[in-house]
Design a protein around this motif. Structure first.
Motif, PDB file in Angstrom:
ATOM      1  N   VAL A  45       0.664  -1.174   0.043  1.00  0.00           N
ATOM      2  CA  VAL A  45       0.140  -0.368   0.551  1.00  0.00           C
ATOM      3  C   VAL A  45       0.818   0.840  -0.093  1.00  0.00           C
ATOM      4  CG1 VAL A  45      -1.990   0.972   1.743  1.00  0.00           C
ATOM      5  CG2 VAL A  45      -1.436  -1.699   1.089  1.00  0.00           C
ATOM      6  N   HIS A  46       1.949   1.045   0.573  1.00  0.00           N
ATOM      7  CA  HIS A  46       2.680   2.166   1.039  1.00  0.00           C
ATOM      8  C   HIS A  46       3.263   2.977  -0.811  1.00  0.00           C
ATOM      9  CE1 HIS A  46       7.249   3.503   1.171  1.00  0.00           C
ATOM     10  NE2 HIS A  46       6.452   4.826   2.135  1.00  0.00           N
ATOM     11  N   ASP A  47       4.091   1.280  -1.652  1.00  0.00           N
ATOM     12  CA  ASP A  47       4.553   1.319  -2.513  1.00  0.00           C
ATOM     13  C   ASP A  47       3.264   2.031  -3.947  1.00  0.00           C
ATOM     14  OD1 ASP A  47       6.680   1.226  -4.570  1.00  0.00           O
ATOM     15  OD2 ASP A  47       4.961  -0.151  -5.437  1.00  0.00           O
ATOM     16  N   VAL A 136      -7.359   5.536  -1.495  1.00  0.00           N
ATOM     17  CA  VAL A 136      -7.647   5.680  -2.595  1.00  0.00           C
ATOM     18  C   VAL A 136      -5.858   3.986  -2.872  1.00  0.00           C
ATOM     19  CG1 VAL A 136      -7.457   5.530  -4.850  1.00  0.00           C
ATOM     20  CG2 VAL A 136      -8.565   6.734  -3.314  1.00  0.00           C
ATOM     21  N   ALA A 137      -5.122   4.381  -2.631  1.00  0.00           N
ATOM     22  CA  ALA A 137      -4.166   3.501  -1.782  1.00  0.00           C
ATOM     23  C   ALA A 137      -4.592   2.327  -1.648  1.00  0.00           C
ATOM     24  CB  ALA A 137      -2.948   3.947  -1.545  1.00  0.00           C
ATOM     25  N   ASP A 138      -5.100   1.945  -0.088  1.00  0.00           N
ATOM     26  CA  ASP A 138      -5.532   0.880   0.417  1.00  0.00           C
ATOM     27  C   ASP A 138      -6.287   0.038  -0.881  1.00  0.00           C
ATOM     28  OD1 ASP A 138      -5.395  -0.934   2.191  1.00  0.00           O
ATOM     29  OD2 ASP A 138      -7.158   0.236   3.089  1.00  0.00           O
ATOM     30  N   LYS A 139      -7.015   0.458  -1.809  1.00  0.00           N
ATOM     31  CA  LYS A 139      -8.292  -0.219  -2.568  1.00  0.00           C
ATOM     32  C   LYS A 139      -7.171  -0.365  -3.342  1.00  0.00           C
ATOM     33  CE  LYS A 139     -11.700   0.279   0.021  1.00  0.00           C
ATOM     34  NZ  LYS A 139     -12.271  -0.593   1.178  1.00  0.00           N
ATOM     35  N   VAL A 140      -6.463  -0.049  -4.305  1.00  0.00           N
ATOM     36  CA  VAL A 140      -6.172  -0.042  -5.668  1.00  0.00           C
ATOM     37  C   VAL A 140      -5.029  -0.914  -5.744  1.00  0.00           C
ATOM     38  CG1 VAL A 140      -4.564   1.702  -6.306  1.00  0.00           C
ATOM     39  CG2 VAL A 140      -6.162   1.067  -8.096  1.00  0.00           C
ATOM     40  N   TRP A 141      -4.148  -1.426  -4.513  1.00  0.00           N
ATOM     41  CA  TRP A 141      -3.369  -1.776  -4.387  1.00  0.00           C
ATOM     42  C   TRP A 141      -3.289  -3.494  -4.578  1.00  0.00           C
ATOM     43  CZ3 TRP A 141      -2.296  -6.124  -1.478  1.00  0.00           C
ATOM     44  CH2 TRP A 141      -3.531  -6.794  -0.901  1.00  0.00           C
ATOM     45  N   LYS A 142      -4.610  -3.604  -4.714  1.00  0.00           N
ATOM     46  CA  LYS A 142      -5.072  -5.568  -5.177  1.00  0.00           C
ATOM     47  C   LYS A 142      -6.016  -4.999  -6.139  1.00  0.00           C
ATOM     48  CE  LYS A 142      -8.931  -4.626  -1.472  1.00  0.00           C
ATOM     49  NZ  LYS A 142      -8.940  -5.337  -0.012  1.00  0.00           N
ATOM     50  N   LEU A 172      -7.574  10.212 -13.260  1.00  0.00           N
ATOM     51  CA  LEU A 172      -7.549  10.026 -12.315  1.00  0.00           C
ATOM     52  C   LEU A 172      -7.639   8.573 -13.026  1.00  0.00           C
ATOM     53  CD1 LEU A 172      -7.241   9.434  -9.356  1.00  0.00           C
ATOM     54  CD2 LEU A 172      -9.293   9.711  -9.167  1.00  0.00           C
ATOM     55  N   ASP A 173      -8.797   8.121 -13.914  1.00  0.00           N
ATOM     56  CA  ASP A 173      -9.013   6.388 -14.167  1.00  0.00           C
ATOM     57  C   ASP A 173      -7.654   5.977 -14.700  1.00  0.00           C
ATOM     58  OD1 ASP A 173     -11.041   4.829 -14.280  1.00  0.00           O
ATOM     59  OD2 ASP A 173     -10.634   4.584 -16.468  1.00  0.00           O
ATOM     60  N   ASP A 174      -7.012   6.866 -15.689  1.00  0.00           N
ATOM     61  CA  ASP A 174      -5.827   6.239 -16.663  1.00  0.00           C
ATOM     62  C   ASP A 174      -4.817   6.191 -15.018  1.00  0.00           C
ATOM     63  OD1 ASP A 174      -4.461   6.134 -18.782  1.00  0.00           O
ATOM     64  OD2 ASP A 174      -3.457   7.263 -18.186  1.00  0.00           O
ATOM     65  N   VAL A 175      -4.126   7.057 -14.250  1.00  0.00           N
ATOM     66  CA  VAL A 175      -3.999   6.437 -12.957  1.00  0.00           C
ATOM     67  C   VAL A 175      -3.993   5.159 -12.487  1.00  0.00           C
ATOM     68  CG1 VAL A 175      -3.061   7.632 -10.943  1.00  0.00           C
ATOM     69  CG2 VAL A 175      -2.772   8.891 -12.680  1.00  0.00           C
ATOM     70  N   LEU A 176      -5.628   5.507 -12.066  1.00  0.00           N
ATOM     71  CA  LEU A 176      -5.280   4.141 -11.500  1.00  0.00           C
ATOM     72  C   LEU A 176      -5.621   2.703 -12.091  1.00  0.00           C
ATOM     73  CD1 LEU A 176      -8.370   5.811  -9.229  1.00  0.00           C
ATOM     74  CD2 LEU A 176      -6.535   5.376  -8.085  1.00  0.00           C
ATOM     75  N   ASP A 177      -5.713   2.997 -13.263  1.00  0.00           N
ATOM     76  CA  ASP A 177      -6.253   1.750 -14.060  1.00  0.00           C
ATOM     77  C   ASP A 177      -4.597   1.576 -14.388  1.00  0.00           C
ATOM     78  OD1 ASP A 177      -8.349   1.227 -14.674  1.00  0.00           O
ATOM     79  OD2 ASP A 177      -8.312   1.908 -16.249  1.00  0.00           O
ATOM     80  N   ARG A 178      -3.540   2.400 -14.601  1.00  0.00           N
ATOM     81  CA  ARG A 178      -1.937   1.979 -14.436  1.00  0.00           C
ATOM     82  C   ARG A 178      -2.050   1.284 -13.096  1.00  0.00           C
ATOM     83  NH1 ARG A 178       0.748   4.923 -18.669  1.00  0.00           N
ATOM     84  NH2 ARG A 178      -0.985   6.102 -19.838  1.00  0.00           N
ATOM     85  N   ILE A 179      -1.786   1.494 -12.046  1.00  0.00           N
ATOM     86  CA  ILE A 179      -1.567   1.124 -11.139  1.00  0.00           C
ATOM     87  C   ILE A 179      -1.889  -0.222 -10.510  1.00  0.00           C
ATOM     88  CG2 ILE A 179      -1.826   1.614  -8.133  1.00  0.00           C
ATOM     89  CD1 ILE A 179      -2.099   4.634  -9.048  1.00  0.00           C
ATOM     90  N   ALA A 180      -3.691  -0.158 -11.141  1.00  0.00           N
ATOM     91  CA  ALA A 180      -4.168  -1.082 -10.981  1.00  0.00           C
ATOM     92  C   ALA A 180      -3.300  -3.237 -11.187  1.00  0.00           C
ATOM     93  CB  ALA A 180      -6.004  -1.501 -10.673  1.00  0.00           C
ATOM     94  N   ALA A 181      -2.941  -2.518 -12.975  1.00  0.00           N
ATOM     95  CA  ALA A 181      -2.349  -3.810 -13.673  1.00  0.00           C
ATOM     96  C   ALA A 181      -0.781  -3.990 -12.330  1.00  0.00           C
ATOM     97  CB  ALA A 181      -1.892  -2.924 -14.540  1.00  0.00           C
ATOM     98  N   ASP A 182      -0.656  -3.828 -11.597  1.00  0.00           N
ATOM     99  CA  ASP A 182       0.511  -4.688 -11.255  1.00  0.00           C
ATOM    100  C   ASP A 182      -0.641  -5.381  -9.799  1.00  0.00           C
ATOM    101  OD1 ASP A 182       2.597  -4.108 -12.661  1.00  0.00           O
ATOM    102  OD2 ASP A 182       2.948  -2.484 -11.541  1.00  0.00           O
ATOM    103  N   ALA A 183      -2.017  -5.422  -9.860  1.00  0.00           N
ATOM    104  CA  ALA A 183      -2.190  -5.516  -8.603  1.00  0.00           C
ATOM    105  C   ALA A 183      -2.068  -7.562  -8.362  1.00  0.00           C
ATOM    106  CB  ALA A 183      -4.124  -5.526  -8.872  1.00  0.00           C
ATOM    107  N   ASP A 184      -1.917  -8.211  -8.836  1.00  0.00           N
ATOM    108  CA  ASP A 184      -1.692  -9.181  -9.029  1.00  0.00           C
ATOM    109  C   ASP A 184      -0.519 -10.059  -8.498  1.00  0.00           C
ATOM    110  OD1 ASP A 184      -4.370  -9.948 -10.040  1.00  0.00           O
ATOM    111  OD2 ASP A 184      -3.681 -11.027 -12.398  1.00  0.00           O
ATOM    112  N   SER A 185       0.784  -9.221  -9.416  1.00  0.00           N
ATOM    113  CA  SER A 185       1.760  -9.278  -8.200  1.00  0.00           C
ATOM    114  C   SER A 185       1.504  -8.459  -7.197  1.00  0.00           C
ATOM    115  CB  SER A 185       2.683  -8.369  -9.508  1.00  0.00           C
ATOM    116  OG  SER A 185       2.873  -8.888 -10.582  1.00  0.00           O
ATOM    117  N   ARG A 186       1.137  -7.827  -6.331  1.00  0.00           N
ATOM    118  CA  ARG A 186       1.544  -7.456  -4.945  1.00  0.00           C
ATOM    119  C   ARG A 186       0.892  -8.235  -4.533  1.00  0.00           C
ATOM    120  NH1 ARG A 186       0.425  -2.105  -7.186  1.00  0.00           N
ATOM    121  NH2 ARG A 186      -1.365  -2.591  -7.748  1.00  0.00           N
ATOM    122  N   LEU A 187      -0.914  -8.990  -5.110  1.00  0.00           N
ATOM    123  CA  LEU A 187      -1.163  -9.377  -4.007  1.00  0.00           C
ATOM    124  C   LEU A 187      -0.010 -11.225  -3.922  1.00  0.00           C
ATOM    125  CD1 LEU A 187      -4.883  -9.157  -5.794  1.00  0.00           C
ATOM    126  CD2 LEU A 187      -4.676  -9.470  -3.418  1.00  0.00           C
ATOM    127  N   ALA A 188       0.289 -11.583  -4.943  1.00  0.00           N
ATOM    128  CA  ALA A 188       0.995 -12.766  -4.410  1.00  0.00           C
ATOM    129  C   ALA A 188       2.433 -12.209  -3.417  1.00  0.00           C
ATOM    130  CB  ALA A 188       1.585 -13.030  -6.317  1.00  0.00           C
TER     131      ALA A 188
END
Length: 200
Positions: A45-47, A136-142, A172-188
């Motif tokens: 979440v910090h990242d 927002v960071a605490d949601k979009v990280w995953k 904002l939607d574009d920013v969050l889409d880009r961040i969310a793209a790595d969600a699976d890696s962060r969850l793993a």
């Protein structure tokens, strides 16, 4: 003594590489013998908060953001789960006031400790931009997108910049889409670290 499992959660790079937590937060997590899974979550979440604040500063330069406060808030938002470990793998909100109190006892200023209480209370009228960014960071990280939460942030972005709301939303939607793209890696990354204090 810090467990090897906690040390790994605090230092393993991740893929993509996750930023390290602030030294003050690392020291607190070590002192509190935090569960490795919690440390891994806070790093993720910090990242994301760092990525989000960087993007907001670039695209919405007029928005007043205390980046260091947001990063500290993201790095400590769930620290109350040290006291309520059942909430690491299940629902619950007892960690929120517990985290605030714990941070105060660790000598953290109330203006920074507040994120432990506000990260899940973004519907309140007195919530500021910095609090919204941590939420927002605490949601979009995953990869989770929460329309009501994001709408509040869009309103602040449009107000600060004088831009049309739809324009702020698209950025904002574009920013969050880009961040969310790595969600699976962060969850793993988070999943590789144990909930308990197992060493090894």
């Amino acid at each position: 003594m810090i467990s090897a499992a906690l040390r790994r959660a605090l230092t393993e790079p991740g893929d993509p590489v996750l930023r390290p937590l602030p030294d003050q937060v690392v020291a607190m997590l070590e002192t509190l013998h935090a569960p490795p899974r919690l440390a891994a979550h806070l790093r993720a979440v910090h990242d994301v908060a760092a990525q989000l604040t960087d993007a907001v500063a670039q695209r919405f330069a007029q928005l007043p953001v205390d980046r260091s406060a947001v990063l500290f808030g993201a790095a400590t938002h769930d620290i109350g789960k040290v006291r309520h470990r059942e909430e690491l793998s299940g629902p619950g909100s007892a960690h929120e006031p517990a985290g605030y109190d714990l941070l105060l006892r660790q000598g953290v200023d109330p203006s920074l400790a507040r994120f432990a209480r506000t990260h899940a209370s973004w519907q309140r009228d007195d919530i500021g931009v910095d609090d919204l960014l941590v939420s927002v960071a605490d949601k979009v990280w995953k990869g989770k997108r929460v329309t009501d939460l994001e709408d509040l942030l869009v309103d602040r972005l449009a107000e600060a910049t004088g831009r049309e709301r739809w324009s702020a939303f698209l950025d904002l939607d574009d920013v969050l889409d880009r961040i969310a793209a790595d969600a699976d890696s962060r969850l793993a990354f988070q999943a590789t670290h144990p909930v308990g204090d197992l060493d090894g």
